[in-house]
Design a protein around this motif. Structure first.
Motif, short mmCIF file in Angstrom:
data_model
loop_
_atom_site.label_atom_id
_atom_site.label_comp_id
_atom_site.label_asym_id
_atom_site.label_seq_id
_atom_site.Cartn_x
_atom_site.Cartn_y
_atom_site.Cartn_z
N THR A 5 0.76 -1.07 -0.22
CA THR A 5 0.04 -0.08 -0.16
C THR A 5 0.94 1.07 -0.09
N ALA A 7 1.08 3.69 2.15
CA ALA A 7 1.52 4.01 3.32
C ALA A 7 2.42 3.08 3.67
N ARG A 8 2.51 1.59 3.42
CA ARG A 8 3.62 0.70 3.69
C ARG A 8 4.87 1.11 2.80
N ASP A 35 -2.46 4.47 11.71
CA ASP A 35 -2.62 2.88 12.09
C ASP A 35 -1.40 2.13 11.41
N ASP A 36 -1.11 2.50 10.40
CA ASP A 36 0.05 1.82 9.48
C ASP A 36 1.20 1.97 10.43
N ASP A 40 3.49 -0.87 12.21
CA ASP A 40 4.95 -0.99 11.65
C ASP A 40 5.82 -1.65 12.69
N THR A 172 -4.47 3.78 1.82
CA THR A 172 -4.66 2.34 1.69
C THR A 172 -4.40 1.77 -0.04
#
Length: 561
Positions: A5, A7-8, A35-36, A40, A172
């Motif tokens: 995603t 964010a990641r 949230d991410d 992590d 996301t």
């Protein structure tokens, strides 16, 4: 190809930069991203009490780790952090400012949402960041990976802040994983023809020089060139002298007999001034000539043959060599001195034995002079010394750093209150080193909440508060008895408990030299035990370091009050 995603992907790239702590404040437009962050296992979220503190902490972290990141929400959050980001830009600190913003379609429709100016224009704040960043982007689902790499590549290239808008719906969105390591963008490389001409010109300038001094600035630190600079000094043999501006303090080995001190123009010690201004050749490495660093522009360097090294070009005498970076220029100079020993300056005289400094009785009222003597004796190899602007900075810059020590001071942007959250960031960036902060009472009152943040996240800096009853640096410039230079009389030793530190903190109060020494010993033990230590050092309001007095007299004249 398996996807990730946005964010990641972004968090992975931050981690690649060496970032394992992210500072910020939650807001409804960044909660999905947080949230991410929380999920992590390579990055720790550090929630600050306000966005300004978060930005300062990211700056201090970046100075030690090489890059930092601050996360805010749209509008109110990012503008609260903008002063910190501006300071990072001024002093070339690579900070990633990430703003959680409303969803793409909402912004496109110009809906009147909270945290906006109510006019449907969602680019106001991005345009504000344009003046204090080297790259900006608003991420879209289809281009996020390329844009993240472009912006972070510019951060690596220029060692200055960048700004990323991350809409809530993009967080996301699917994104391909990285296919190659992150690299600096738009790096022109080194033209061998230009480098050859530069070296030849330097050889001609060095040939008649019997004395050579290397004067350093902050770009050496930002580009991680401490070892490269040390190689140049070593290549010059026993004839090279070294000195640093306050902005460059910590870039040189201050325990070396080559080190002549901190240069502040005409306000420098006589031995430092002569080493710089009377050298036959001056190598000005990674420095900017600022008013405070030069003692109100009291420097006299124009008559000295000079080799000036900037991050993206070099100047030898009147000739400019474009696209020649600091690293290749320093390496080339070191190679030149090694290959042609005849260019090395004459050996400098052995330093005489310094006379022992007079010491106060230790039971008399604490003075500035005694405070700095006692602090100097407690510095340890590997320490990170952080000072805020004013009494703290002008005293701290004169301390000789032990081997491997670092110095952090925002002496160009000069935003008071910076140093406390910056020390938090520095301590989290290097938990195995001791972070020793010296800060005035007025500066502390701007960002005092960071004491609680440090305790909450297990950081254990030693904080020395100089309680001299107000804005002493401003009193020295103008308005010695003016009420606008007063601050509230806080109970400083009660602050850690008030901010939730509890058993994670030690507090001490010192009014004499002996009390300060005892307090510093206890503070060192507290740090080793993983506890925050706050030492209040009580000083007379009219007692100031000599260098501060001299600089402030020049500022008074310059400001024409």
């Amino acid at each position: 190809m398996a996807s990730t995603t946005v964010a990641r992907y972004l968090l992975g790239r931050l981690n690649e930069l060496g970032i394992d702590h992210v500072f910020g404040v939650p807001g409804d437009f960044n909660l999905g991203f947080l949230d991410d962050v929380a999920a992590d296992d390579t990055i720790t979220w550090v929630g600050a009490c306000n966005e300004l503190n978060a930005g300062y902490a990211a700056d201090g972290y970046a100075r030690v780790r090489g890059a930092g990141a601050v996360v805010t929400t749209f509008g109110v959050g990012e503008l609260s952090a903008i002063n910190a980001v501006a300071g990072s830009y001024a002093e070339s600190v690579p900070v990633v400012a990430i703003t959680g913003m409303p969803a793409t379609d909402v912004a496109a429709a110009g809906a009147v949402l909270h945290h906006t100016l109510g006019d449907g224009d969602y680019q106001h704040f991005s345009r504000m960041f344009a003046e204090i960043t080297v790259a900006r982007t608003t991420l879209c689902a289809h281009n996020a990976a390329a844009e993240i790499d472009r912006v972070l590549g510019r951060l690596l290239r220029h060692r200055r802040p960048v700004h990323i808008n991350l809409p809530t719906d993009v967080v996301t969105a699917p994104c391909p994983p990285p296919t190659a390591p992150l690299t600096a963008t738009e790096d022109p490389g080194t033209d061998p023809v230009i480098l050859k001409a530069f070296v030849a010109h330097c050889a001609r300038l060095l040939a008649p020089a019997r004395t050579v001094t290397v004067l350093t600035g902050h770009h050496i630190d930002r580009h991680h060139l401490h070892d490269t600079l040390a190689d140049l000094v070593e290549a010059g043999g026993s004839g090279i002298r070294t000195a640093a501006f306050c902005l460059g303090k910590g870039t040189l080995d201050e325990t070396s007999p080559a080190f002549a001190g901190i240069y502040t123009g005409a306000l420098s010690s006589e031995s430092t001034r002569r080493a710089v201004e009377e050298a036959d050749c001056l190598i000005l490495a990674g420095a900017e000539l600022t008013d405070l660093d030069t003692g109100g522009f009291s420097h006299h360097l124009d008559a000295t043959p000079t080799i000036t090294l900037h991050p993206d070009h070099a100047i030898v005498g009147p000739t400019r060599y474009d696209t020649l970076g600091l690293a290749p220029a320093l390496e080339a100079l070191a190679g030149l001195l090694r290959e042609q020993p005849s260019l090395r300056p004459e050996p400098r005289p052995e330093p005489g034995e310094a006379a022992p400094a007079p010491t106060a009785a230790g039971t008399d009222r604490l003075t500035q002079e005694e405070l700095w003597d006692r602090l100097a004796s407690r510095l340890e190899p590997g320490d990170i010394l952080v000072s805020d602007l004013g009494t703290a900075s002008f005293g701290a810059q004169e301390l000789r750093l032990p081997a491997g020590a670092r110095f952090i001071c925002q002496s160009l942007w000069c935003s008071i209150g910076y140093a406390l959250p910056a020390a938090l960031g520095a301590q989290l960036a290097a938990p195995d080193r001791r972070c020793l902060l010296v800060i005035g009472d007025g500066a502390l009152q701007l960002t005092a909440q960071a004491i609680g943040t440090a305790a909450r996240y297990g950081a254990a800096p030693v904080i020395v508060v100089l309680n001299n009853d107000g804005y002493t640096v401003e009193r020295a410039i103008h308005g010695a008895t003016a009420r606008y230079n007063d601050v509230a009389a806080w109970n400083y030793t009660a602050l850690p408990a008030a901010f939730g530190a509890g058993d994670h903190a030690l507090t001490e109060r010192a009014t004499t030299g002996d009390e300060l020494s005892t307090a510093l010993s206890r503070a060192a033990a507290a740090h080793r035990a993983g506890r925050v230590a706050l030492v209040e050092a009580v000083l007379d309001r009219e007692d100031t370091p000599q260098l501060l007095d001299a600089v402030c007299r020049r500022l008074t004249s310059q400001n024409a009050y």
